[in-house]
Design a protein around this motif. Structure first.
Motif, PDB file in Angstrom:
ATOM      1  N   ASP A  71     -49.177-114.869   9.584  1.00  0.00           N
ATOM      2  CA  ASP A  71     -50.409-115.649   9.252  1.00  0.00           C
ATOM      3  C   ASP A  71     -51.472-115.540  10.424  1.00  0.00           C
ATOM      4  O   ASP A  71     -51.275-115.122  11.500  1.00  0.00           O
ATOM      5  N   LEU A  72     -52.756-115.610   9.892  1.00  0.00           N
ATOM      6  CA  LEU A  72     -53.803-115.363  10.986  1.00  0.00           C
ATOM      7  C   LEU A  72     -54.179-116.968  11.202  1.00  0.00           C
ATOM      8  O   LEU A  72     -54.505-117.636  10.362  1.00  0.00           O
ATOM      9  N   THR A  73     -54.036-117.133  12.446  1.00  0.00           N
ATOM     10  CA  THR A  73     -54.177-118.515  13.105  1.00  0.00           C
ATOM     11  C   THR A  73     -55.460-119.044  13.173  1.00  0.00           C
ATOM     12  O   THR A  73     -55.975-120.323  13.474  1.00  0.00           O
ATOM     13  N   ASN A  74     -56.259-117.894  13.575  1.00  0.00           N
ATOM     14  CA  ASN A  74     -57.839-118.153  13.887  1.00  0.00           C
ATOM     15  C   ASN A  74     -58.465-117.009  13.935  1.00  0.00           C
ATOM     16  O   ASN A  74     -58.087-115.809  13.641  1.00  0.00           O
ATOM     17  N   HIS A  75     -59.765-117.064  13.697  1.00  0.00           N
ATOM     18  CA  HIS A  75     -60.512-115.767  13.740  1.00  0.00           C
ATOM     19  C   HIS A  75     -62.044-116.098  13.942  1.00  0.00           C
ATOM     20  O   HIS A  75     -62.626-117.326  13.919  1.00  0.00           O
ATOM     21  N   VAL A  76     -62.787-115.147  14.596  1.00  0.00           N
ATOM     22  CA  VAL A  76     -64.083-115.374  15.139  1.00  0.00           C
ATOM     23  C   VAL A  76     -64.926-114.126  15.452  1.00  0.00           C
ATOM     24  O   VAL A  76     -63.939-113.129  15.295  1.00  0.00           O
ATOM     25  N   TRP A  77     -66.038-114.128  15.375  1.00  0.00           N
ATOM     26  CA  TRP A  77     -66.810-113.040  15.522  1.00  0.00           C
ATOM     27  C   TRP A  77     -66.935-112.644  17.067  1.00  0.00           C
ATOM     28  O   TRP A  77     -67.313-113.588  17.965  1.00  0.00           O
ATOM     29  N   SER A  78     -66.574-111.714  17.582  1.00  0.00           N
ATOM     30  CA  SER A  78     -66.617-111.354  19.099  1.00  0.00           C
ATOM     31  C   SER A  78     -67.662-111.028  19.563  1.00  0.00           C
ATOM     32  O   SER A  78     -68.113-109.750  18.963  1.00  0.00           O
ATOM     33  N   ARG A  79     -68.735-111.671  20.441  1.00  0.00           N
ATOM     34  CA  ARG A  79     -69.953-111.132  20.727  1.00  0.00           C
ATOM     35  C   ARG A  79     -69.930-110.044  21.497  1.00  0.00           C
ATOM     36  O   ARG A  79     -70.837-109.062  21.624  1.00  0.00           O
ATOM     37  N   ARG A  80     -68.752-109.690  22.520  1.00  0.00           N
ATOM     38  CA  ARG A  80     -68.652-108.730  23.606  1.00  0.00           C
ATOM     39  C   ARG A  80     -68.028-107.167  22.742  1.00  0.00           C
ATOM     40  O   ARG A  80     -68.565-106.383  22.881  1.00  0.00           O
ATOM     41  N   MET A  81     -67.293-107.782  21.639  1.00  0.00           N
ATOM     42  CA  MET A  81     -66.601-106.620  20.958  1.00  0.00           C
ATOM     43  C   MET A  81     -67.314-106.226  19.674  1.00  0.00           C
ATOM     44  O   MET A  81     -67.279-105.113  19.341  1.00  0.00           O
ATOM     45  N   THR A 138     -64.939-118.732  20.610  1.00  0.00           N
ATOM     46  CA  THR A 138     -64.964-117.270  20.889  1.00  0.00           C
ATOM     47  C   THR A 138     -64.549-116.579  22.136  1.00  0.00           C
ATOM     48  O   THR A 138     -63.641-115.805  22.257  1.00  0.00           O
ATOM     49  N   GLU A 139     -64.889-117.193  23.456  1.00  0.00           N
ATOM     50  CA  GLU A 139     -63.963-116.812  24.611  1.00  0.00           C
ATOM     51  C   GLU A 139     -62.649-116.860  24.840  1.00  0.00           C
ATOM     52  O   GLU A 139     -62.171-116.183  25.290  1.00  0.00           O
ATOM     53  N   ARG A 140     -62.254-118.000  24.245  1.00  0.00           N
ATOM     54  CA  ARG A 140     -60.867-118.528  24.363  1.00  0.00           C
ATOM     55  C   ARG A 140     -60.213-117.415  23.377  1.00  0.00           C
ATOM     56  O   ARG A 140     -58.789-116.918  23.945  1.00  0.00           O
ATOM     57  N   GLU A 186     -74.767-120.677  24.631  1.00  0.00           N
ATOM     58  CA  GLU A 186     -73.842-121.385  25.310  1.00  0.00           C
ATOM     59  C   GLU A 186     -72.423-120.416  25.630  1.00  0.00           C
ATOM     60  O   GLU A 186     -72.000-120.555  26.871  1.00  0.00           O
ATOM     61  N   TYR A 187     -72.302-119.565  24.658  1.00  0.00           N
ATOM     62  CA  TYR A 187     -71.438-118.389  25.044  1.00  0.00           C
ATOM     63  C   TYR A 187     -71.641-117.547  26.017  1.00  0.00           C
ATOM     64  O   TYR A 187     -70.929-117.301  27.003  1.00  0.00           O
ATOM     65  N   TRP A 188     -72.960-116.962  26.193  1.00  0.00           N
ATOM     66  CA  TRP A 188     -73.339-116.154  27.471  1.00  0.00           C
ATOM     67  C   TRP A 188     -73.611-116.865  28.750  1.00  0.00           C
ATOM     68  O   TRP A 188     -73.346-116.364  29.797  1.00  0.00           O
TER      69      TRP A 188
END
Length: 382
Positions: free
Chosen positions: A334-344, A250-252, A60-62
């Protein structure tokens, strides 16, 4: 929420209708279509169900990054301001100069309380001289707008119209939407829109969407036609391998898109979350919050929003609970969100931190009884 066979209420097959106006939690006009697409997860948003996954997060991401994705975002409800004083109410609510806003134009606006605290960050759409929509994030702005209109004794009706957006997003979205409506959609400027119809279904076509990959939002104006509209675009998009998706976490984050209520707290003002350029501080003091915003601007905000890249080569479990960001044992924000970046191929997130902290600073994040090293950076990441 997870979609499972056998849990559907028979009423849910009737379309939106009056029955949903009496329910605490409503499905969208595209609900049956998302079931057919294989939706696996929902969240709640504006008292509705929003699909959040179809079982293939990487695919869905790609699809969004490289192709074209179809989203049920009917949860983006519209607060309609209609009547002789609609424009006046819109300006009272939004500390952005709307005098030159034209019919068919949208603007990203903050809505603040009297203390300058951010209540919502909708897209304002000028439908005509006496009708505006506020396409809101997850909150009860309808009540706020109605209360302000009554208190100011304005000649305007505040309501929630039968308007439900569906998004077509991704670099191939132009081709799909143009194949349905014609080449004129390619000429739409960002945040501009136009009324149209397809096979007798009334819609508004806007160049917008909660991604940075390009796309459109198709505002359905007849909730009984959700399945038909979905199928029209599903069929039209086959040559470009269209498939289902949703506003992608992730994209946002990679793209630096703000999530009101997720990346903000009860004290956040627009300057702290990169919305300063969407305000005009020389407006009349009729505008709610303008005096407080002028003061904040003069004194300078105490926090600002940056990006954070964390050390480590393995994905950290995504999270939405705010985590402390530390420097030399002292909390700076504060860290307000976090995710694994598939591109980075890095763990990334948004940091709401003291303005004393700047890009390039090394910090630590307290999370899951760990102290994770990281570096502050400018947004967006990509």
């Amino acid at each position: 929420f997870q979609a499972e066979d056998g849990i559907r209420d028979p009423l849910w097959s009737r379309g939106l209708g009056d029955v949903y106006k009496r329910q605490r939690l409503r499905p969208s006009p595209f609900y049956d279509s998302t079931l057919k697409e294989g939706v696996r997860e929902f969240t709640t948003y504006n008292n509705m169900l929003m699909p959040t996954g179809y079982g293939d997060p990487e695919g869905e991401y790609w699809r969004l990054i490289n192709g074209v994705s179809q989203w049920d975002v009917a949860v983006e409800r519209q607060v309609q301001l209609k009547g002789p004083d609609a424009g006046k109410l819109a300006q009272i609510l939004a500390p952005r100069d709307l005098r030159n806003c034209k019919t068919g134009q949208g603007k990203y606006v903050p809505i603040c309380n009297h203390d300058g605290i951010l209540l919502n960050d909708p897209i304002l759409l000028k439908v005509d001289e006496q009708c505006y929509w506020l396409s809101i994030a997850d909150s009860n702005i309808w009540f706020w707008a109605k209360a302000v209109a009554s208190e100011r004794r304005l000649d305007v009706e505040v309501s929630e119209p039968d308007v439900s957006p569906m998004a077509i997003q991704g670099p191939k979205s132009d081709d799909v939407v143009a194949s349905v409506f014609g080449v004129w959609v390619r000429e739409l400027k960002y945040f501009w829109f136009r009324e149209s119809s397809i096979e007798g279904i009334p819609v508004v076509v806007a160049r917008s969407g909660w991604s940075k990959q390009g796309g459109y939002e198709i505002y359905l104006l007849d909730g009984s036609q959700g399945t038909r509209l979905w199928d029209i675009f599903r069929e039209a998009g086959k040559p470009w391998d269209i498939g289902p998706g949703n506003p992608n976490l992730t994209e946002r984050i990679e793209s630096g898109l703000l999530s009101w209520g997720g990346d903000t707290d009860e004290q956040t003002n627009p300057f702290e979350v990169r919305m300063g350029k969407f305000m005009d501080l020389d407006l009349s003091d009729e505008v709610i919050g303008i005096e407080a915003l002028q003061k904040i601007h003069a004194e300078g905000p105490r926090r600002h929003q940056l990006g954070l890249i964390m050390d480590g080569e393995e994905p950290i479990r995504p999270g939405f609970v705010w985590n402390d960001i530390m420097v030399e044992g002292n909390k700076i924000g504060d860290l307000t969100n976090h995710v694994w970046s598939r591109r980075m191929e890095k763990n990334i997130g948004f940091a709401l931190v003291s303005t004393k902290s700047q890009p390039g600073d090394e910090v630590k994040v307290n999370r899951d009884n760990q102290s994770i090293k990281g570096k502050l950076v400018e947004l967006p990441f990509l």
